[in-house]
Design an enzyme around this catalytic site. Structure first.
Site, mmCIF file in Angstrom:
data_model
loop_
_atom_site.group_PDB
_atom_site.id
_atom_site.type_symbol
_atom_site.label_atom_id
_atom_site.label_comp_id
_atom_site.label_asym_id
_atom_site.label_seq_id
_atom_site.Cartn_x
_atom_site.Cartn_y
_atom_site.Cartn_z
ATOM 1 N N GLU A 213 11.434 58.628 108.598
ATOM 2 C CA GLU A 213 12.650 58.841 109.388
ATOM 3 C C GLU A 213 13.556 57.611 109.340
ATOM 4 O O GLU A 213 14.793 57.747 109.308
ATOM 5 C CB GLU A 213 12.284 59.173 110.842
ATOM 6 C CG GLU A 213 11.360 60.366 111.017
ATOM 7 C CD GLU A 213 11.845 61.624 110.317
ATOM 8 O OE1 GLU A 213 13.067 61.816 110.190
ATOM 9 O OE2 GLU A 213 11.000 62.428 109.887
ATOM 10 N N ALA B 264 10.027 66.037 113.408
ATOM 11 C CA ALA B 264 10.835 64.854 113.688
ATOM 12 C C ALA B 264 12.164 65.025 112.976
ATOM 13 O O ALA B 264 12.257 65.694 111.952
ATOM 14 C CB ALA B 264 10.128 63.593 113.205
ATOM 15 N N MET B 265 13.204 64.419 113.540
ATOM 16 C CA MET B 265 14.541 64.547 112.968
ATOM 17 C C MET B 265 15.224 63.192 112.935
ATOM 18 O O MET B 265 15.258 62.474 113.933
ATOM 19 C CB MET B 265 15.383 65.554 113.768
ATOM 20 C CG MET B 265 16.777 65.765 113.205
ATOM 21 S SD MET B 265 16.742 66.375 111.490
ATOM 22 C CE MET B 265 18.415 66.014 110.965
ATOM 23 N N GLU B 266 15.815 62.868 111.768
ATOM 24 C CA GLU B 266 16.313 61.521 111.472
ATOM 25 C C GLU B 266 17.721 61.262 111.968
ATOM 26 O O GLU B 266 18.487 60.550 111.307
ATOM 27 C CB GLU B 266 16.277 61.296 109.954
ATOM 28 C CG GLU B 266 17.272 62.122 109.145
ATOM 29 C CD GLU B 266 16.773 63.462 108.662
ATOM 30 O OE1 GLU B 266 17.396 64.038 107.755
ATOM 31 O OE2 GLU B 266 15.737 63.931 109.181
ATOM 32 N N ASN B 267 18.120 61.782 113.084
ATOM 33 C CA ASN B 267 19.471 61.566 113.587
ATOM 34 C C ASN B 267 19.842 60.084 113.500
ATOM 35 O O ASN B 267 19.058 59.211 113.872
ATOM 36 C CB ASN B 267 19.568 62.007 115.048
ATOM 37 C CG ASN B 267 18.839 63.306 115.311
ATOM 38 O OD1 ASN B 267 19.164 64.337 114.746
ATOM 39 N ND2 ASN B 267 17.823 63.248 116.157
#
Length: 807
Positions: A296, A262-265
């Site tokens: 996130e 997962a990526m917290e953009n």
């Protein structure tokens, strides 16, 4: 020649020289979905504090054209576009092309096997924005970004900011023009595009969106209420504790195919859609998902609004987000055993790594971005989170929260360092945080806590370098009352030296680090050591039982306890556990101890018997059958399991994996199950059955697909390789230990996430001996830091397993 890794010295020099005013990034996806060509035009307005000086922009993508203030620039060299003779105000325009967007380096095109629909995502871990468009790819050069994306008309385009203007382009395309973001670092950016299924709801004053590929729409519908609820609860909690609301109304979460992790953009989190469990999630799976979701979300503040200056402070992002997720889960959601689940899962991994060859200080010098990529590990995440929990215990929750409020108020939309954070918290306490920082953040290794009970009680604390770290912890005294232990005393201890006298009443069991307030390796006193493993199940709370399990597991990995003792401890705890969030991770660890840390088949039978007993509780039926699927003794057991599994397709796949491991004929059953499984990734379950099969040709075919062709999504490699490295197949697996060694020199191809995944999960667990372990270690002496860390970490684990199997 490859792209050079940006050094900290270069980044500091560039940050002193330039200031970025704005990015305008146009992305052309019109070649999709039929092709894989993506064209990007990045226009960067920036100023120079020393007109006439020179610097460079980062760009690994193929450059079609590049101009600085209207003057054509020379070609990029080693991923850098030279920028000579800078003016006070400058405009850099670079057109780049990705001919192949299927490789996953910063951008990836995925095709849903269920319906052929195409999805495109970007992902920019340390310095991967430069693989897609030109930029200044370092965290302290933050700037607003305005995106314009042209995509097929049926698609939805998502990025960091909301409320785009959408216009038709010809008959088959649409152009999405987004307003500028707040000042963001390049790694916080995202574009997600495709024919997504969308759900929206208001929560905590925000417009919340959930997205998934169309073929997973029923699963998103199933989980949406809980996902919206958790997101709303997280926003409310963090707004209060951080003293700052999230400033953007729109907040999207996108579950996309073939993504890893997962990526917290900012404003648009990307998830691998493995998190949308095809089978109805268990309580433990929801607990884990809740903590990931809150992690996130916490990044919107830790990392996005306030960003580290350089990768040596990566922990400011990751450890704080990990800590905050548990803090929020316990305080604001139904997942009140989150800290105990953290201990039972991630924290035990951190204890292993912190006592191995890849240990490092939570904060450490990072010479270049490549070194920074190697610190995304169990030290930075769960150990860092546990250390922050200790810091909150050390200074007090109210003081801790007040310090965070000051930190965000002062540094919002800018960059900060460890010293900035410590200074903000120090204003709220009389504690000496410089000593705390030096001990906890600048020193590697794990403290050891033991209890002497000869003439009175003494807590003996040993730090990695002798003196223990400053810390506050609890010691519990437990007295037996019938079949249970009751806590008769809880003593808070402030460790200020190697020996601390304690006043404790007589008890049947003393539990060090009761309530799990610190990060330390603990041991029972010598008199009660043998009884400790059996008494753990009788402790009265999930957290006390989890602390006892952590002690037992730590003793196993250090060679101070046998797998038999640990399986006995874990199966006892599983049978007594009341928290559904803890039963599954404890049971999984019992299975691991029996199958991976022991060569005695009787231990697997002990776990299987425990699973059968759990079936009496309807809530635990799925968990029990999953555990039994890993420990069934023979084909009759498997047949019973298949009957019990009924229409649960996930359990039927697990049963077939075990049947394959035991030598049963699975081909026809697996093909039939594949035909009726609605999961778009059912082919991976079929491949997992092949991976478990004790047949050389099947093993070779799976190895080719996973390790050589890399045709399995990263997020599911663990599932396949866990079956591949099956116990009892040593001779069959021995050639693949050699095959792994052949792969190591090129295992970094594809970037950080593939390097982390393949270096660890392809490492042989069976068919391996100490000679292979030593060869693997020798191969990575000069490897990329992320590969070296992955191989050494796995080598240490396998070395410990081999020692335990020998008894």
């Amino acid at each position: 020649m490859g792209a050079r890794s940006l050094t900290q010295t270069e980044a500091e020099q560039r940050a002193r020289l330039v200031e970025i005013q704005r990015y305008d990034v146009a992305v052309d996806l019109t070649d999709l979905p039929e092709g894989s060509r993506v064209v990007c035009t990045a226009t960067i307005a920036f100023s120079c504090r020393e007109p006439g000086a020179a610097t460079f922009a980062d760009c690994v993508a193929q450059v079609e054209s590049a101009t600085l203030n209207g003057v054509e620039l020379p070609p990029a060299v080693e991923g850098r576009i030279p920028l000579p003779d800078l003016a006070e105000d400058n405009v850099l325009t670079v057109v780049t092309v990705r001919e192949d967007s299927t490789t996953g380096e910063g951008m990836h095109k995925a095709v849903d096997p269920a319906d052929g629909e195409v999805y495109l995502w970007t992902d920019f871990p340390p310095d991967y924005t430069r693989y897609v468009w030109a930029c200044f790819d370092q965290p302290d050069l933050k700037a607003p970004h305005a995106f314009t994306v042209t995509a097929p008309a049926p698609w939805i385009v998502l990025t960091n900011s909301g409320d785009p203007e959408i216009e038709r382009v010809g008959s088959s395309m649409r152009r999405w023009t987004f307003p500028p973001t707040p000042p963001l670092s390049t790694y916080n950016l995202v574009i997600n595009a495709g024919p997504y299924y969308e759900l929206r709801r208001d929560g905590a004053g925000h417009d919340l969106g959930l997205f998934a590929r169309r073929s997973l729409a029923p699963i998103l519908d199933r989980d949406a209420d809980e996902l919206f609820r958790l997101t709303t609860q997280g926003f409310e909690f963090f707004t209060e504790k951080f003293g700052m609301p999230f400033p953007q109304r729109k907040y999207d979460q996108v579950f996309t195919p073939e993504f890893a992790g997962a990526m917290e953009n900012y404003g648009c989190v990307t998830w691998m859609d493995w998190f949308l469990r095809r089978s109805t999630p268990t309580k433990a799976e929801w607990d884990l998902f809740a903590r990931y979701l809150l992690h996130e979300l916490a990044h919107m503040w830790f990392g996005n609004i306030v960003t580290m200056c350089w990768w040596d402070d990566l922990w400011l992002n990751e450890a704080f987000a990990e800590f905050a997720s548990n803090w929020a889960a316990v305080s604001a959601t139904s997942y009140s055993d989150a800290w105990a689940a953290h201990l039972a899962g991630e924290k035990l991994k951190a204890y292993l790594v912190d006592q191995g060859p890849t240990t490092h200080p939570i904060r450490q010098p990072v010479r270049d971005v490549a070194e920074g990529a190697a610190t995304f590990d169990a030290i930075t995440y769960p150990k860092g989170a546990s250390v922050l929990q200790q810091l909150m215990t050390y200074v007090g929750e109210a003081e801790f929260s007040a310090g965070l409020t000051k930190y965000f108020a002062k540094h919002a939309w800018g960059n900060a360092t460890l010293e900035d954070l410590i200074a903000a918290i120090a204003e709220e306490t009389d504690r000496d945080l410089d000593r705390w920082r030096a001990g906890w953040l600048d020193t590697a290794g794990t403290d050891r806590l033991t209890l002497e009970a000869d003439d009175g009680f003494t807590l003996v604390a040993q730090g990695p370098n002798g003196e223990p770290r400053p810390q506050v912890l609890a010691v519990g005294a437990y007295q037996r009352n019938g079949q249970q232990l009751e806590r008769t005393a809880r003593v808070l201890v402030e460790v200020a030296g190697k020996r601390t006298p304690l006043e404790l009443p007589p008890a049947d069991l003393y539990l060090l680090n009761d309530d799990d307030l610190t990060f330390a390796s603990t041991r029972p006193d010598a008199k009660t050591r043998d009884a400790f493993f059996g008494n753990a199940a009788d402790l009265p709370t999930p957290i006390s039982r989890a602390v006892a399990v952590a002690t037992a597991w730590d003793m196993l990995i250090t060679g101070e306890a046998t797998a038999d003792e640990v399986v006995r401890c874990l199966t006892g705890v599983v049978a007594a556990e009341t928290s559904e969030s803890l039963i599954e991770p404890h049971l999984n660890r019992a299975v691991d101890a029996a199958l991976l840390w022991s060569s005695e088949p009787e231990l697997a039978a002990t776990v299987a018997a425990t699973c059968r007993r759990l079936l009496g509780d309807a809530r635990l039926r799925k968990v029990a059958l999953r555990g039994f699927a890993r420990t069934a003794a023979d084909l009759d057991d498997v047949a019973w399991l298949q009957t019990e599994a009924g229409e649960d397709v996930d359990l039927q796949w697990r049963a077939l994996v075990r049947k394959a491991q035991l030598g049963g004929d699975t081909a026809a059953e697996a093909d039939a199950l594949l035909a009726r499984d609605p999961d778009p990734e059912a082919w991976i379950s079929r491949l997992t059955v092949r991976a478990a099969t004790p047949d050389a040709a099947q093993k070779q075919a799976v190895w080719q697909r996973v390790a050589v062709d890399r045709a399995v999504p990263l997020g599911t490699v663990h599932q396949v390789m866990a079956a591949f490295w099956s116990p009892g197949q040593d001779e069959l697996l021995r050639p693949f230990a050699a095959a792994y060694l052949e792969l190591v020199p090129n295992i970094a191809e594809g970037g950080m996430m593939p390097a982390m995944t393949y270096s660890k999960l392809l490492f042989p667990l069976f068919g391996v001996d100490e000679a292979v372990v030593e060869k693997a270690k020798a191969l990575v002496e000069d490897a990329e830091p992320v590969v070296r860390a992955g191989v050494l970490e796995r080598a240490d684990l396998v070395h410990r397993m081999l020692r335990a199997r020998r008894g």
